[in-house]
Design a protein around this motif. Structure first.
Motif, PDB file in Angstrom:
ATOM      1  N   ARG A 245      32.735  12.535  30.643  1.00 42.32           N
ATOM      2  CA  ARG A 245      31.674  13.456  30.252  1.00 42.32           C
ATOM      3  C   ARG A 245      31.493  13.245  28.605  1.00 42.32           C
ATOM      4  O   ARG A 245      30.661  14.025  28.029  1.00 42.32           O
ATOM      5  CB  ARG A 245      31.951  14.921  30.477  1.00 42.32           C
ATOM      6  CG  ARG A 245      31.895  15.218  31.931  1.00 42.32           C
ATOM      7  CD  ARG A 245      32.466  16.748  32.249  1.00 42.32           C
ATOM      8  NE  ARG A 245      33.854  16.788  31.786  1.00 42.32           N
ATOM      9  CZ  ARG A 245      34.147  17.567  30.914  1.00 42.32           C
ATOM     10  NH1 ARG A 245      33.487  18.174  30.123  1.00 42.32           N
ATOM     11  NH2 ARG A 245      35.714  17.854  30.731  1.00 42.32           N
ATOM     12  N   LEU A 246      31.980  12.090  28.031  1.00 36.76           N
ATOM     13  CA  LEU A 246      31.847  11.974  26.747  1.00 36.76           C
ATOM     14  C   LEU A 246      30.194  11.693  26.254  1.00 36.76           C
ATOM     15  O   LEU A 246      29.496  11.057  27.033  1.00 36.76           O
ATOM     16  CB  LEU A 246      32.577  10.474  26.303  1.00 36.76           C
ATOM     17  CG  LEU A 246      32.290  10.348  24.770  1.00 36.76           C
ATOM     18  CD1 LEU A 246      33.099  11.146  23.785  1.00 36.76           C
ATOM     19  CD2 LEU A 246      32.837   8.834  24.526  1.00 36.76           C
ATOM     20  N   SER A 247      29.777  12.348  25.230  1.00 35.03           N
ATOM     21  CA  SER A 247      28.284  12.514  24.849  1.00 35.03           C
ATOM     22  C   SER A 247      28.343  12.296  23.112  1.00 35.03           C
ATOM     23  O   SER A 247      29.360  12.574  22.536  1.00 35.03           O
ATOM     24  CB  SER A 247      27.764  13.766  25.190  1.00 35.03           C
ATOM     25  OG  SER A 247      27.626  13.927  26.642  1.00 35.03           O
ATOM     26  N   PHE A 248      27.021  11.743  22.849  1.00 32.19           N
ATOM     27  CA  PHE A 248      26.777  11.495  21.321  1.00 32.19           C
ATOM     28  C   PHE A 248      25.557  12.169  21.095  1.00 32.19           C
ATOM     29  O   PHE A 248      24.616  12.073  21.688  1.00 32.19           O
ATOM     30  CB  PHE A 248      26.598  10.004  21.084  1.00 32.19           C
ATOM     31  CG  PHE A 248      27.972   9.340  21.483  1.00 32.19           C
ATOM     32  CD1 PHE A 248      28.703   8.848  20.288  1.00 32.19           C
ATOM     33  CD2 PHE A 248      28.279   8.718  22.555  1.00 32.19           C
ATOM     34  CE1 PHE A 248      30.009   8.195  20.462  1.00 32.19           C
ATOM     35  CE2 PHE A 248      29.437   7.748  22.880  1.00 32.19           C
ATOM     36  CZ  PHE A 248      30.089   7.663  21.851  1.00 32.19           C
TER      37      PHE A 248
ATOM     38  N   TYR B 162      27.788  13.097  15.910  1.00 27.75           N
ATOM     39  CA  TYR B 162      29.033  13.452  16.401  1.00 27.75           C
ATOM     40  C   TYR B 162      29.199  13.265  17.803  1.00 27.75           C
ATOM     41  O   TYR B 162      28.271  12.788  18.561  1.00 27.75           O
ATOM     42  CB  TYR B 162      29.226  14.959  16.096  1.00 27.75           C
ATOM     43  CG  TYR B 162      28.278  16.104  16.939  1.00 27.75           C
ATOM     44  CD1 TYR B 162      28.792  16.614  18.457  1.00 27.75           C
ATOM     45  CD2 TYR B 162      27.244  16.123  16.386  1.00 27.75           C
ATOM     46  CE1 TYR B 162      27.948  17.312  18.875  1.00 27.75           C
ATOM     47  CE2 TYR B 162      26.303  17.189  17.057  1.00 27.75           C
ATOM     48  CZ  TYR B 162      26.520  17.343  18.364  1.00 27.75           C
ATOM     49  OH  TYR B 162      25.914  18.565  18.947  1.00 27.75           O
ATOM     50  N   ALA B 163      30.479  13.344  18.346  1.00 30.97           N
ATOM     51  CA  ALA B 163      30.783  13.048  19.705  1.00 30.97           C
ATOM     52  C   ALA B 163      31.725  14.361  20.270  1.00 30.97           C
ATOM     53  O   ALA B 163      32.522  14.830  19.594  1.00 30.97           O
ATOM     54  CB  ALA B 163      31.588  11.717  20.003  1.00 30.97           C
ATOM     55  N   PHE B 164      31.356  14.432  21.591  1.00 33.72           N
ATOM     56  CA  PHE B 164      32.173  15.702  22.225  1.00 33.72           C
ATOM     57  C   PHE B 164      32.304  15.552  23.732  1.00 33.72           C
ATOM     58  O   PHE B 164      31.458  14.663  24.371  1.00 33.72           O
ATOM     59  CB  PHE B 164      31.398  16.889  21.749  1.00 33.72           C
ATOM     60  CG  PHE B 164      30.123  16.984  22.585  1.00 33.72           C
ATOM     61  CD1 PHE B 164      29.946  18.088  23.721  1.00 33.72           C
ATOM     62  CD2 PHE B 164      28.849  16.297  22.094  1.00 33.72           C
ATOM     63  CE1 PHE B 164      28.511  17.873  24.204  1.00 33.72           C
ATOM     64  CE2 PHE B 164      27.510  16.402  22.629  1.00 33.72           C
ATOM     65  CZ  PHE B 164      27.510  17.177  23.820  1.00 33.72           C
ATOM     66  N   ASN B 165      32.965  16.131  24.365  1.00 33.59           N
ATOM     67  CA  ASN B 165      33.053  16.258  25.801  1.00 33.59           C
ATOM     68  C   ASN B 165      31.945  17.217  26.245  1.00 33.59           C
ATOM     69  O   ASN B 165      32.094  18.570  26.067  1.00 33.59           O
ATOM     70  CB  ASN B 165      34.296  16.707  26.317  1.00 33.59           C
ATOM     71  CG  ASN B 165      35.643  15.679  25.972  1.00 33.59           C
ATOM     72  OD1 ASN B 165      35.254  14.268  26.273  1.00 33.59           O
ATOM     73  ND2 ASN B 165      36.694  15.981  25.953  1.00 33.59           N
ATOM     74  N   ASP B 166      31.307  16.786  27.241  1.00 30.55           N
ATOM     75  CA  ASP B 166      30.164  17.610  27.739  1.00 30.55           C
ATOM     76  C   ASP B 166      30.482  18.636  28.634  1.00 30.55           C
ATOM     77  O   ASP B 166      31.671  18.536  29.300  1.00 30.55           O
ATOM     78  CB  ASP B 166      28.896  16.893  28.250  1.00 30.55           C
ATOM     79  CG  ASP B 166      27.547  17.325  27.926  1.00 30.55           C
ATOM     80  OD1 ASP B 166      27.579  18.584  28.277  1.00 30.55           O
ATOM     81  OD2 ASP B 166      26.782  16.743  27.418  1.00 30.55           O
TER      82      ASP B 166
ATOM     83  N   LYS C  63      17.805  10.153  27.336  1.00 24.63           N
ATOM     84  CA  LYS C  63      17.917   9.045  26.264  1.00 24.63           C
ATOM     85  C   LYS C  63      18.185   9.763  24.891  1.00 24.63           C
ATOM     86  O   LYS C  63      17.169  10.121  24.369  1.00 24.63           O
ATOM     87  CB  LYS C  63      16.951   7.982  26.327  1.00 24.63           C
ATOM     88  CG  LYS C  63      16.802   7.179  27.565  1.00 24.63           C
ATOM     89  CD  LYS C  63      15.843   6.256  27.426  1.00 24.63           C
ATOM     90  CE  LYS C  63      15.822   5.337  28.767  1.00 24.63           C
ATOM     91  NZ  LYS C  63      14.853   4.028  28.578  1.00 24.63           N
ATOM     92  N   ILE C  64      19.290   9.738  24.282  1.00 21.80           N
ATOM     93  CA  ILE C  64      19.675  10.137  22.894  1.00 21.80           C
ATOM     94  C   ILE C  64      19.586   9.117  22.151  1.00 21.80           C
ATOM     95  O   ILE C  64      20.715   8.379  22.098  1.00 21.80           O
ATOM     96  CB  ILE C  64      20.612  11.172  22.902  1.00 21.80           C
ATOM     97  CG1 ILE C  64      20.317  12.273  23.808  1.00 21.80           C
ATOM     98  CG2 ILE C  64      20.988  11.492  21.368  1.00 21.80           C
ATOM     99  CD1 ILE C  64      21.123  12.099  25.235  1.00 21.80           C
ATOM    100  N   LYS C  65      18.696   8.831  21.174  1.00 16.68           N
ATOM    101  CA  LYS C  65      18.747   7.804  20.257  1.00 16.68           C
ATOM    102  C   LYS C  65      19.330   8.129  18.876  1.00 16.68           C
ATOM    103  O   LYS C  65      19.291   9.383  18.423  1.00 16.68           O
ATOM    104  CB  LYS C  65      17.226   7.217  20.095  1.00 16.68           C
ATOM    105  CG  LYS C  65      16.898   6.661  21.170  1.00 16.68           C
ATOM    106  CD  LYS C  65      15.315   6.141  20.755  1.00 16.68           C
ATOM    107  CE  LYS C  65      14.682   5.588  22.206  1.00 16.68           C
ATOM    108  NZ  LYS C  65      13.210   4.777  21.720  1.00 16.68           N
TER     109      LYS C  65
END
Length: 289
Positions: free
Chosen positions: A161-164, A171-175, A234-236
């Motif tokens: 579930r990693l997200s940017f 930053y990066a986090f576990n969704d 889509k997160i750019k």
């Protein structure tokens, strides 16, 4: 046949004034016409095999094709690579979690760790399109320089579930939700530079080997996700990735089959993230040489 004999006789008569002695056979006159060599011999002389022969009652003519000189520079257009992508993770996650890049938005989702970056190996791919590559002869076409320009594209398919995100800072986090597809896409405009060794320069069926370095500039990166709750996203953003990529590269070819590989010498992320991940790839190259 008579017309051909007359034509060759006229060529011989016209070139008699510039005829020269053949070093391999005595009493031989030679006339060079374009990429052909026309040799007039007495009828009794021996004529080598694998040539075109024309005879009359007094003379025999041999026509030999003159070998063309190999160019010192050759160009190969639109080369494609298909391979697998992965990363060597050397991160100290205790230190990285104390920074500002790895965040915990909800305690129930947990902190980002090495398992958060777990990839689906069979679906993590590398596709490269080289607009051109050139090979410059250095020594007898056995040692060459290879260089070019192309687009390197990496697709890291996460099994987590990693997200940017990029607001307000990357930053990066576990969704909090699961994804049917969770991919990180990174693309570079790259210039490779290699030393090439070709054991059989007169044949494409031999063994060749190339090794060197490449320098790439980050063109695009995005986190593409598909989920039941949010649909397609889509997160750019650059996500604090290094703008430049320096890598060691290699290529080996046996006949028409060519394999390539690369290993990044610098991190995917900037130092401020405290993440130490070094991408590498291996795959098949579709190229003429």
């Amino acid at each position: 046949m008579k017309r051909l004999v007359c034509l060759l006789a006229l060529v011989w008569i016209g070139g008699k004034g510039i005829a020269q002695t053949d070093s391999t056979t005595a009493n031989t006159d030679t006339v060079k016409v374009g990429n052909f060599i026309i040799i007039k011999k007495n009828k009794g002389n021996t004529v080598t095999e694998n040539t075109d022969r024309h005879r009359n009652n007094s003379f025999e003519f041999k026509v030999e094709r003159r070998a063309r000189k190999r160019s010192n520079i050759s160009t190969n257009w639109w080369i494609m690579d298909l391979g697998f992508a992965n990363m060597r993770d050397q991160t100290d996650y205790t230190s990285a979690q104390a920074g500002n890049y790895l965040k915990v938005l909800r305690p129930a989702d947990g902190a980002v760790n090495q398992n958060s970056f777990k990839l689906v190996n069979g679906k993590s791919s590398n596709v490269n399109i080289w607009f051109f590559m050139q090979k410059l002869n250095v020594s007898k076409h056995i040692v060459n320089l290879k260089y070019g320009l192309g687009l390197e594209m990496y697709n890291y398919r996460f099994d987590t579930r990693l997200s940017f995100r990029k607001d307000p800072e990357p930053y990066a986090f576990n969704d909090s939700i699961g994804f049917s597809k969770n991919k990180l896409y990174v693309a570079y405009l790259t210039v490779p530079f290699m030393i090439n060794f070709n054991t059989t320069p007169d044949s494409r069926r031999g063994l060749s080997f190339s090794a060197g370095i490449s320098a790439g500039y980050l063109l695009n990166s995005l986190n593409k996700q598909i989920s039941a709750g949010r649909g397609k996203q889509k997160i750019k953003g650059d996500f604090n990735f290094e703008p430049w990529r320096l890598a060691t590269i290699a290529e080996i070819g046996l006949g028409p089959v060519r394999l390539y590989g690369s290993y990044s010498l610098n991190r995917l992320q900037r130092d401020v993230t405290r993440i130490e991940q070094y991408p590498y790839t291996v795959g098949i190259r579709f190229s003429n040489w």
